[in-house]
Enzyme design. Structure first.
Site, short mmCIF file in Angstrom:
data_model
loop_
_atom_site.label_atom_id
_atom_site.label_comp_id
_atom_site.label_asym_id
_atom_site.label_seq_id
_atom_site.Cartn_x
_atom_site.Cartn_y
_atom_site.Cartn_z
N GLU A 12 0.80 -1.22 0.00
CA GLU A 12 0.00 0.00 0.00
C GLU A 12 0.84 1.28 0.00
O GLU A 12 0.30 2.36 -0.23
CB GLU A 12 -0.95 0.00 1.20
CG GLU A 12 -1.99 -1.12 1.13
CD GLU A 12 -2.83 -1.24 2.38
OE1 GLU A 12 -3.94 -1.79 2.27
OE2 GLU A 12 -2.38 -0.81 3.46
N GLY A 78 -12.55 -3.29 1.93
CA GLY A 78 -13.60 -4.18 1.45
C GLY A 78 -14.86 -3.39 1.18
O GLY A 78 -15.30 -2.59 2.01
N ILE A 152 -13.09 -9.23 7.28
CA ILE A 152 -14.47 -9.70 7.14
C ILE A 152 -14.55 -10.66 5.96
O ILE A 152 -14.44 -10.26 4.80
CB ILE A 152 -15.43 -8.51 6.96
CG1 ILE A 152 -15.30 -7.54 8.14
CG2 ILE A 152 -16.87 -9.00 6.84
CD1 ILE A 152 -15.53 -8.16 9.50
N MET A 173 -9.26 -2.12 8.47
CA MET A 173 -8.73 -2.44 9.79
C MET A 173 -7.94 -1.32 10.46
O MET A 173 -7.42 -1.54 11.56
CB MET A 173 -7.86 -3.70 9.70
CG MET A 173 -8.63 -4.93 9.24
SD MET A 173 -7.61 -6.42 9.09
CE MET A 173 -7.14 -6.71 10.80
N GLU A 174 -7.84 -0.13 9.86
CA GLU A 174 -7.01 0.92 10.46
C GLU A 174 -7.62 2.31 10.50
O GLU A 174 -7.27 3.13 11.37
CB GLU A 174 -5.66 1.04 9.70
CG GLU A 174 -4.76 -0.15 9.77
CD GLU A 174 -5.04 -1.17 8.68
OE1 GLU A 174 -4.73 -2.35 8.90
OE2 GLU A 174 -5.58 -0.78 7.62
N ASP A 197 -11.69 -5.89 -2.53
CA ASP A 197 -12.60 -7.03 -2.44
C ASP A 197 -13.97 -6.53 -2.02
O ASP A 197 -14.09 -5.45 -1.45
CB ASP A 197 -12.08 -8.06 -1.43
CG ASP A 197 -11.91 -7.46 -0.03
OD1 ASP A 197 -12.81 -7.63 0.80
OD2 ASP A 197 -10.87 -6.81 0.22
#
EC number: 3.2.2.9
Length: 232
Positions: A12, A78, A152, A173-174, A197
């Site tokens: 990233e 996601g 997830i 997640m961040e 995704d």
């Protein structure tokens, strides 16, 4: 203006890092901070590591050592909004935790004591991001991004998020941990990520396959946004 950029994973940050001129590296607390100029603009790019604690630690170190005026959180996410496809862009107007629950004491789901229920992104940064999206002719959605320490990849976790945050456009997640730190430091932030995704039972397969696509798209957006913020 000095612009702070945060990504969790090597994939990233690598495209942006490779373009930083006069680059210097600081390794601290398990994080790496790269400082220099991106197309002539002063930047401090952080590779934080994955998850809320790593993101919060990294954001704090970046703010203390890099002294940026604003923070952009980049990377993958996601998709939750039905119109999103791999490679599309999401821009936060707010970030919330999807795995915090202190409702027994009267707080909203996702809210921590002493904190707002959600962390609002900066209006000027949102506007600049949307201008870049229009110029680059990218598909994008703006809205609520939710964060938690879980990838997830199943119907139970997805159903819980959709139940508690039906308006959420993306999950990762961040971002909320970074937004939380920026709130405490009174530093403007925005989340600009690309979809790797669609959050479902096959999302882990899609993530592995399309992370590079998401990284390329998010890096393109961030590079454009840095230019927009520096030069209008």
């Amino acid at each position: 203006m000095k612009i702070g950029i945060i990504g969790a994973m090597e994939e990233e940050v690598t495209l942006l890092r490779d373009k930083i001129e006069n680059r210097q590296t600081i390794s601290l607390g398990g994080c790496e901070i790269y400082t220099g100029q991106l197309n002539g603009t002063e930047v401090a790019l952080l590779k934080s590591g994955i998850g809320k604690v790593a993101a919060a630690l990294g954001a704090t170190l970046l703010l203390e050592h890099g002294k940026p005026d604003v923070i952009i959180n980049t990377g993958s996410a996601g998709g939750l909004a039905p119109t999103l496809k791999v490679g599309d862009i999401v821009v936060s107007d707010e970030a919330r935790y999807h795995d915090a629950d202190v409702t027994a004491f009267g707080y909203e789901y996702g809210q921590l004591p002493g904190c707002p229920a959600g962390f609002k992104a900066d209006d000027k940064l949102i506007a600049a991001a949307e201008a870049c999206i229009a110029e680059l002719n990218l598909n994008a959605v703006r809205g609520l991004i939710v964060s938690g320490d879980a990838f997830i990849n199943g119907s139970v976790g997805l159903a819980k998020i959709r139940h508690n945050f039906p308006q959420a456009i993306a999950v990762e997640m961040e971002a909320t941990a970074i937004a939380h730190v920026c709130h405490n430091f009174n530093v403007p932030f925005v989340v600009v990520r690309a979809i790797s995704d669609v959050a479902d039972q096959q999302s882990h397969l899609s993530f592995d396959e399309f992370l590079a696509v998401a990284a390329k798209q998010s890096s393109l957006m961030v590079e454009s946004l840095v230019q927009k913020l520096a030069h209008g």
